[in-house]
Write a protein that holds these residues in place. Sequence first.
Motif, mmCIF file in Angstrom:
data_model
loop_
_atom_site.group_PDB
_atom_site.id
_atom_site.type_symbol
_atom_site.label_atom_id
_atom_site.label_comp_id
_atom_site.label_asym_id
_atom_site.label_seq_id
_atom_site.Cartn_x
_atom_site.Cartn_y
_atom_site.Cartn_z
ATOM 1 N N ALA A 41 0.827 -1.212 0.000
ATOM 2 C CA ALA A 41 0.000 0.000 0.000
ATOM 3 C C ALA A 41 0.855 1.253 0.000
ATOM 4 N N GLY A 42 2.047 1.167 -0.626
ATOM 5 C CA GLY A 42 2.819 2.369 -0.897
ATOM 6 C C GLY A 42 2.252 3.073 -2.114
ATOM 7 N N VAL A 43 3.020 4.009 -2.670
ATOM 8 C CA VAL A 43 2.521 4.760 -3.826
ATOM 9 C C VAL A 43 2.234 3.834 -5.004
ATOM 10 N N GLY A 44 3.141 2.893 -5.297
ATOM 11 C CA GLY A 44 2.905 1.988 -6.418
ATOM 12 C C GLY A 44 1.654 1.159 -6.228
ATOM 13 N N GLY A 45 1.431 0.659 -5.009
ATOM 14 C CA GLY A 45 0.260 -0.156 -4.736
ATOM 15 C C GLY A 45 -1.031 0.631 -4.795
ATOM 16 N N LEU A 46 -1.065 1.798 -4.134
ATOM 17 C CA LEU A 46 -2.294 2.600 -4.158
ATOM 18 C C LEU A 46 -2.577 3.144 -5.545
ATOM 19 N N ALA A 47 -1.523 3.490 -6.300
ATOM 20 C CA ALA A 47 -1.727 3.957 -7.668
ATOM 21 C C ALA A 47 -2.321 2.841 -8.529
ATOM 22 N N SER A 48 -1.825 1.610 -8.354
ATOM 23 C CA SER A 48 -2.374 0.479 -9.103
ATOM 24 C C SER A 48 -3.829 0.236 -8.728
ATOM 25 N N ALA A 49 -4.129 0.334 -7.435
ATOM 26 C CA ALA A 49 -5.501 0.132 -6.980
ATOM 27 C C ALA A 49 -6.427 1.204 -7.537
ATOM 28 N N ARG A 50 -5.949 2.426 -7.564
ATOM 29 C CA ARG A 50 -6.775 3.514 -8.097
ATOM 30 C C ARG A 50 -7.039 3.300 -9.590
ATOM 31 N N LEU A 101 -13.195 -2.902 -11.580
ATOM 32 C CA LEU A 101 -12.756 -4.189 -11.054
ATOM 33 C C LEU A 101 -12.796 -4.181 -9.531
ATOM 34 N N SER A 102 -13.079 -5.333 -8.939
ATOM 35 C CA SER A 102 -12.978 -5.456 -7.483
ATOM 36 C C SER A 102 -11.507 -5.622 -7.126
ATOM 37 N N VAL A 103 -11.016 -4.764 -6.245
ATOM 38 C CA VAL A 103 -9.585 -4.705 -5.927
ATOM 39 C C VAL A 103 -9.402 -4.802 -4.419
ATOM 40 N N LEU A 104 -8.508 -5.667 -3.988
ATOM 41 C CA LEU A 104 -8.116 -5.772 -2.586
ATOM 42 C C LEU A 104 -6.652 -5.381 -2.464
#
Length: 427
Positions: free
Chosen positions: A10-19, A26-29
């Motif tokens: 849940a760093g920048v790369g993770g939150l950016a991918s989730a966004r 898509l359902s995203v966890l």
Amino acid sequence: MSYDVVVCGAGVGGLASARALGALGLSVLVLDRQAAPAEVAKGELLQPESVRILHDWGALPALLDGGAVPVSRLAIRDPNGRMLLGLDYDALPGAYRQILCTGYSNVLRALAGTLDPNVEVRRGVLVEEALRDPAGRVTGVRVLDEGRPVEIAARLVVAADGLSSRLRKSVELAGERHDYDHKLLAFDLPGVEVAPEVSAYRGEEGLRLVYPLPGGRCRLYVQIRADEMRGLGADALTGWCDRVLAGLPALAPLAGALRANLRHRQILAVYRLRAPRLATAGLALVGEAAHAVHPMAAQGMNSSLGDAETLADLIRAAGGTEADAVDRALTEYHGTRLRRLDHTATVSHNAARMLTSTTGVARLLGGRMMRHTAANPRLLRLTTGNLAGVDLHRLTPVDRLYQLGLLSDRRAYAGTVRPTANGGTTP
């Protein structure tokens, strides 16, 4: 338990991918092992291409509300503050022509505020490894949730779990890490006004980097030898500070704040990392799980945002989340992003060597390259565009000879004006 996408980290790369993926419906966890984000001295400079991405995602207002400081110049200066090489972002093409200086936590908050309702973020969950079907395709992840092993199925897994990525290792996508011969010491200095630019000072002891931060603060990075701070007591630390300030008179305005905050510092290892592949069937690597560069050129977090945008664009273009469609998108993601990331890594490494070399031929060549680049408007435009990420052009071998002053560039003033001997200008 099943999702379209599981994002690990849940760093920048993770939150950016989730966004970006959540915006496709898509359902995203999102899973992260930390209970809360750590305060770290990284990811504070958003290049213009990243500003464009965050604007498109609706995150820019929150960044500005958080005090992000816009600057339009990256300047390389000598120890007394004299300009050696100035990259003026105002001259860039397009609408985005500034760097935003902000805190990493501010970027995380801004991204979190743009997540769709179909995105769930769960912290305190350790992702142990990828799940794979008999053919080897990634089909989800195995995690520890409150000490209990849980399997979570997903059509796509995004590994954004950092340099030591468990997921990268579990699918045998090795990362090639190369450490630099120095570290960086980071200080967060309050109550100091600095020039509205990113200032890189090239001293005899290497790089000192200064830029403004929100709330009347500034960041100072000091290049140190790998073992330079080992065992330093209070008196020795004061002496070290005195030597740093004496070797770089331009830092005099920071002296009081630096002395008052000597104990509040972070030591950062500096390295390069490149995974040979950015994806395998069912899984994509994003951010530092796939790549890392020297922070001097401010490309790490910016590349993570680009990864996320490209991945989502290719998933959308694939037309669905069936395994075949996802894997076609992942193949394209690897090819598209690897070319861009290799270019970014070259730019970052060359900039780092130019500024951090303290002895020998490397330092001599770095000085020559700065002088001849500064005197060549065409090379200045190319260098600025490459760093900003908005106007990419690889420097050719002949361009390198121009930078070293071994050839004369007849196109140096193409598209601009050239000074004449009597002080006028000519097209």
